[in-house]
Enzyme design. Structure first.
Site, PDB file in Angstrom:
ATOM      1  CE1 TYR A 105      -3.170   2.948   0.514  1.00  0.00           C
ATOM      2  CE2 TYR A 105      -2.841   2.791   2.894  1.00  0.00           C
ATOM      3  CZ  TYR A 105      -3.415   3.426   1.797  1.00  0.00           C
ATOM      4  OH  TYR A 105      -4.200   4.527   1.981  1.00  0.00           O
ATOM      5  CG  ASP A 147      -3.941   2.105  -3.386  1.00  0.00           C
ATOM      6  OD1 ASP A 147      -3.553   2.683  -4.418  1.00  0.00           O
ATOM      7  OD2 ASP A 147      -4.614   2.669  -2.498  1.00  0.00           O
ATOM      8  CG  HIS A 251      -9.093   1.694  -4.130  1.00  0.00           C
ATOM      9  ND1 HIS A 251      -7.966   1.917  -4.876  1.00  0.00           N
ATOM     10  CD2 HIS A 251      -9.061   2.619  -3.123  1.00  0.00           C
ATOM     11  CE1 HIS A 251      -7.272   2.929  -4.369  1.00  0.00           C
ATOM     12  NE2 HIS A 251      -7.921   3.362  -3.300  1.00  0.00           N
TER      13      HIS A 251
END
Length: 260
Positions: A105, A147, A251
């Site tokens: 992330y 991500d 998302h």
């Protein structure tokens, strides 16, 4: 083998749609980002009831957090501090077939694309630089998912011209991501199967009253692979309908199928 990556933006708050997705898509492995929960409070029971017996966590209260949930055995795990401040932003495992799976992330980077005016932007660039140095040391087949908080291509955003000065699509971020990709000889699996300019958005802001009508999407979520792992990829999917589910994340899940 089906591997999914999804920034869930609080796994406990959105556990119902996670369960719904797992029942419908039936991936072998689910990689979550932004779980926002300490390890002891993770909703183990829901995942185990669906067959995800192998659970590796790196949690943090209220912020960040990553997790790997798997139906197949995991034989090793690691947690890298690419943020250099102990934030829970990475967890990695090795599968029994020898493939490494790394779940990350990357920081969003704040609102101002200037290292001096906005320290968060500098932290993001430094994070990418540490990942780049790590990528140079890779020796076996590896899958990197998560991500990335960067939409690198013109086709990865709703308006290239309007977002050139917006964090996530600035030239300096795109160049940093390109260096990371080159350092590990990473293959961008999303664009391998859906070459630009094909639509491949994975994120839409909560700020829009109707995300589908405004459709100001960006491709912030990625799945990359090296060597034999990249060669084993046979399909890549995004799940736009999930953005309209009850209590959605901003998302959507992405999924790559591998022939191993």
């Amino acid at each position: 083998m089906k591997i999914v990556s999804w920034n869930i933006n609080s796994v406990r708050f959105r556990i119902a749609i996670v369960e719904q997705f797992l029942k419908e898509a039936a991936p072998d492995i689910l990689c979550l980002q932004e779980t926002k929960v300490v390890d002891d409070d993770f909703p183990f029971e829901t995942f185990r009831a669906l067959g995800y017996e192998h659970i590796v966590l790196h949690g943090q209260r209220m912020h960040h957090g990553v997790a790997i949930l798997s139906k197949v055995p995991i034989v090793a795990d690691d947690r890298f501090d690419w943020q250099a401040n102990s934030e829970a932003r990475h967890v990695g495992v090795r599968l029994e077939n020898g493939v490494r799976l790394e779940n990350v992330y990357i920081p969003a980077g704040g609102d101002v694309p200037d290292r001096d005016a906005n320290p968060k932007f500098g932290q993001k660039l430094d994070f990418l630089e540490r990942m780049t140095r790590w990528s140079e040391t890779l020796s076996g087949p590896t899958i990197l998912v998560g991500d990335f908080n960067i939409a690198p291509l013109e086709a990865d955003v709703w308006s290239h011209k309007q977002l050139l000065d917006v964090v996530s699509h600035t030239p300096v971020e795109v160049e940093a991501l390109a260096r990371l990709q080159a350092a590990g000889n990473w293959v961008d699996l999303g664009r391998r199967f859906h070459p630009a300019p094909a639509r491949l958005f994975t994120w839409w802001s909560y700020r829009a009253k109707d995300w589908a009508t405004s459709d100001r999407g960006r491709r912030l979520d990625h799945m990359w692979a090296t060597g034999a792992a990249a060669n084993a990829a046979i399909a890549h999917h995004v799940f736009e309908p999930c953005r309209s589910w009850l209590k959605p994340s901003d998302h959507i899940p992405i999924l790559t199928e591998f022939a191993f």
